[in-house]
Enzyme design. Structure first.
Site, PDB file in Angstrom:
ATOM      1  N   ASN A  83      10.228  -4.357 -16.653  1.00 11.60           N
ATOM      2  CA  ASN A  83      11.346  -4.954 -15.912  1.00 11.60           C
ATOM      3  C   ASN A  83      12.443  -5.323 -16.887  1.00 11.60           C
ATOM      4  O   ASN A  83      12.179  -5.520 -18.078  1.00 11.60           O
ATOM      5  CB  ASN A  83      10.847  -6.225 -15.196  1.00 11.60           C
ATOM      6  CG  ASN A  83      11.937  -6.892 -14.374  1.00 11.60           C
ATOM      7  OD1 ASN A  83      12.705  -6.209 -13.681  1.00 11.60           O
ATOM      8  ND2 ASN A  83      12.033  -8.207 -14.461  1.00 11.60           N
ATOM      9  N   ARG A 119       0.836  -1.204   0.000  1.00 11.77           N
ATOM     10  CA  ARG A 119       0.000   0.000   0.000  1.00 11.77           C
ATOM     11  C   ARG A 119       0.873   1.256   0.000  1.00 11.77           C
ATOM     12  O   ARG A 119       0.604   2.221  -0.724  1.00 11.77           O
ATOM     13  CB  ARG A 119      -0.919  -0.013   1.237  1.00 11.77           C
ATOM     14  CG  ARG A 119      -2.334   0.374   0.898  1.00 11.77           C
ATOM     15  CD  ARG A 119      -3.282   0.195   2.063  1.00 11.77           C
ATOM     16  NE  ARG A 119      -3.558  -1.206   2.339  1.00 11.77           N
ATOM     17  CZ  ARG A 119      -3.507  -1.800   3.531  1.00 11.77           C
ATOM     18  NH1 ARG A 119      -3.167  -1.135   4.614  1.00 11.77           N
ATOM     19  NH2 ARG A 119      -3.781  -3.073   3.682  1.00 11.77           N
ATOM     20  N   HIS A 178      15.458  -8.246 -17.397  1.00 14.30           N
ATOM     21  CA  HIS A 178      15.863  -9.556 -16.899  1.00 14.30           C
ATOM     22  C   HIS A 178      17.140  -9.994 -17.628  1.00 14.30           C
ATOM     23  O   HIS A 178      17.225  -9.847 -18.853  1.00 14.30           O
ATOM     24  CB  HIS A 178      14.732 -10.571 -17.147  1.00 14.30           C
ATOM     25  CG  HIS A 178      15.065 -11.919 -16.620  1.00 14.30           C
ATOM     26  ND1 HIS A 178      14.972 -12.235 -15.287  1.00 14.30           N
ATOM     27  CD2 HIS A 178      15.553 -13.027 -17.242  1.00 14.30           C
ATOM     28  CE1 HIS A 178      15.369 -13.495 -15.106  1.00 14.30           C
ATOM     29  NE2 HIS A 178      15.722 -13.986 -16.274  1.00 14.30           N
ATOM     30  N   ASP A 194       8.748 -13.195 -14.553  1.00 15.73           N
ATOM     31  CA  ASP A 194       9.505 -12.888 -15.783  1.00 15.73           C
ATOM     32  C   ASP A 194       8.735 -13.355 -17.024  1.00 15.73           C
ATOM     33  O   ASP A 194       9.329 -13.921 -17.955  1.00 15.73           O
ATOM     34  CB  ASP A 194      10.901 -13.561 -15.737  1.00 15.73           C
ATOM     35  CG  ASP A 194      11.692 -13.144 -14.502  1.00 15.73           C
ATOM     36  OD1 ASP A 194      11.577 -11.972 -14.113  1.00 15.73           O
ATOM     37  OD2 ASP A 194      12.407 -13.979 -13.934  1.00 15.73           O
ATOM     38  N   ASP A 241       3.605  -8.871 -15.529  1.00 14.35           N
ATOM     39  CA  ASP A 241       2.264  -9.355 -15.193  1.00 14.35           C
ATOM     40  C   ASP A 241       2.385 -10.259 -13.971  1.00 14.35           C
ATOM     41  O   ASP A 241       3.427 -10.256 -13.303  1.00 14.35           O
ATOM     42  CB  ASP A 241       1.609 -10.032 -16.415  1.00 14.35           C
ATOM     43  CG  ASP A 241       2.362 -11.273 -16.868  1.00 14.35           C
ATOM     44  OD1 ASP A 241       3.238 -11.755 -16.103  1.00 14.35           O
ATOM     45  OD2 ASP A 241       2.074 -11.765 -17.968  1.00 14.35           O
ATOM     46  N   ALA A 242       1.354 -11.055 -13.711  1.00 17.27           N
ATOM     47  CA  ALA A 242       1.364 -11.827 -12.466  1.00 17.27           C
ATOM     48  C   ALA A 242       2.347 -13.008 -12.514  1.00 17.27           C
ATOM     49  O   ALA A 242       2.661 -13.605 -11.483  1.00 17.27           O
ATOM     50  CB  ALA A 242      -0.049 -12.331 -12.172  1.00 17.27           C
ATOM     51  N   GLY A 243       2.857 -13.351 -13.681  1.00 18.67           N
ATOM     52  CA  GLY A 243       3.824 -14.444 -13.767  1.00 18.67           C
ATOM     53  C   GLY A 243       5.230 -13.976 -13.404  1.00 18.67           C
ATOM     54  O   GLY A 243       5.481 -12.785 -13.251  1.00 18.67           O
ATOM     55  N   LEU A 272       5.983  -8.538  -7.447  1.00 15.07           N
ATOM     56  CA  LEU A 272       4.848  -7.633  -7.216  1.00 15.07           C
ATOM     57  C   LEU A 272       3.539  -8.401  -7.392  1.00 15.07           C
ATOM     58  O   LEU A 272       3.392  -9.187  -8.324  1.00 15.07           O
ATOM     59  CB  LEU A 272       4.925  -6.450  -8.180  1.00 15.07           C
ATOM     60  CG  LEU A 272       6.153  -5.571  -7.973  1.00 15.07           C
ATOM     61  CD1 LEU A 272       6.284  -4.558  -9.093  1.00 15.07           C
ATOM     62  CD2 LEU A 272       6.107  -4.880  -6.612  1.00 15.07           C
TER      63      LEU A 272
HETATM   64  C1  GRF Z   1      20.177  -6.535 -13.469  1.00 13.18           C
HETATM   65  O1  GRF Z   1      21.058  -7.552 -13.848  1.00 13.18           O
HETATM   66  C2  GRF Z   1      18.776  -6.845 -13.931  1.00 13.18           C
HETATM   67  O2  GRF Z   1      18.740  -7.648 -15.068  1.00 13.18           O
HETATM   68  C3  GRF Z   1      18.187  -7.587 -12.774  1.00 13.18           C
HETATM   69  O3  GRF Z   1      18.758  -6.991 -11.647  1.00 13.18           O
HETATM   70  C4  GRF Z   1      20.027  -6.441 -11.972  1.00 13.18           C
HETATM   71  C5  GRF Z   1      20.040  -5.043 -11.468  1.00 13.18           C
HETATM   72  O4  GRF Z   1      21.311  -4.453 -11.535  1.00 13.18           O
HETATM   73  N1  GRF Z   1      16.744  -7.511 -12.820  1.00 13.18           N
HETATM   74  P1  GRF Z   1      21.512  -2.917 -11.207  1.00 13.18           P
HETATM   75  O5  GRF Z   1      21.035  -2.698  -9.777  1.00 13.18           O
HETATM   76  O6  GRF Z   1      20.716  -2.130 -12.192  1.00 13.18           O
HETATM   77  O7  GRF Z   1      22.991  -2.675 -11.330  1.00 13.18           O
END
Ligand code: GRF
Length: 207
Positions: A112, A75, A114, A150, A146-148, A98
């Site tokens: 995000n 919240r 990844h 990655d 989304d809810a999954g 989240l």
């Molecule tokens: C990155 O490798 C990103 O892919 C992952 O978390 C890391 C964050 O690194 N989700 P930084 O804090 O931006 O240096």
């Protein structure tokens, strides 16, 4: 003049992706401003980066769970981001999943990055998973959240070759460098309204 597009950035770690985005904003490559940086880790480098740049930055205690925010924390995150009137939530190394209320509050407006070519190697230490599996190419992915885990629609990907003499550290370093190119490009395209989402497919407008 229309209101500037505002980013809310969430991170738990050193914040190098956030720094790359902030640098791209300063260089005029992303038509946006950072409205707020939030962290679940009081000593996180991302908060220091933000404060050095005189941006609003706040630590919000995550509560009793290890991998998600508890209800009060969720919240508080949502409220802070709404007060900051952010248009897009940028996860930059935020180490918690989240959940429903947060996702509903910012539906379709959370991205995000990844460190693998999704859908390969979701979850933790993806560079190590890629190395252990023996793939010859890996990389990084920017995707909607989304809810999954990655699992949301893919906005952009950048490849990184896996070298015979790579260690998890060397590979991770090169993936990180690729992230710093890819993430600002994707955020810029969103801020400019250059992408649209059709089902699982993200379509980039021709420049
Ligand atoms: C990155 O490798 C990103 O892919 C992952 O978390 C890391 C964050 O690194 N989700 P930084 O804090 O931006 O240096």
């Amino acid at each position: 003049m229309s209101n500037p597009f505002r980013l809310g950035v969430l991170g738990s770690g050193k914040g190098s992706n956030f720094a790359a985005i902030a640098d791209a904003i300063d260089a005029g490559k992303i038509p946006a401003q950072v409205g707020l940086v939030l962290s679940d880790v009081e000593s996180a480098g991302i908060l220091l980066h933000a404060r050095e740049r005189e941006m609003a930055a706040q630590f919000i205690p995550p509560g009793k769970f290890r991998t998600k925010l508890d209800e009060d924390a969720e919240r508080a995150f949502v409220k802070a981001l709404q007060l900051a009137k952010v248009d897009l939530i940028v996860l930059a190394g935020f180490m918690r999943v989240l959940k429903g209320d947060f996702l509903r509050a910012f539906e379709g407006r959370i991205v995000n990055i990844h460190p693998s070519l999704l859908p390969s190697f979701p979850g933790l230490e993806s560079w190590k998973q890629a190395l252990d599996y023996g793939v010859k190419v890996t990389g990084c992915t920017v995707h909607f959240v989304d809810a999954g885990i990655d699992a949301g629609a893919i906005i952009g990907q950048q490849t990184v070759p896996v070298l015979d003499n790579d260690t998890p550290e060397t590979l991770h370093q090169r993936i990180h460098a690729a992230e710093h190119e890819l993430y600002p490009k994707c955020v810029a395209a969103i801020a400019r309204g250059e992408i649209s989402v059709v089902g699982r497919k993200v379509v980039w407008k021709e420049n």
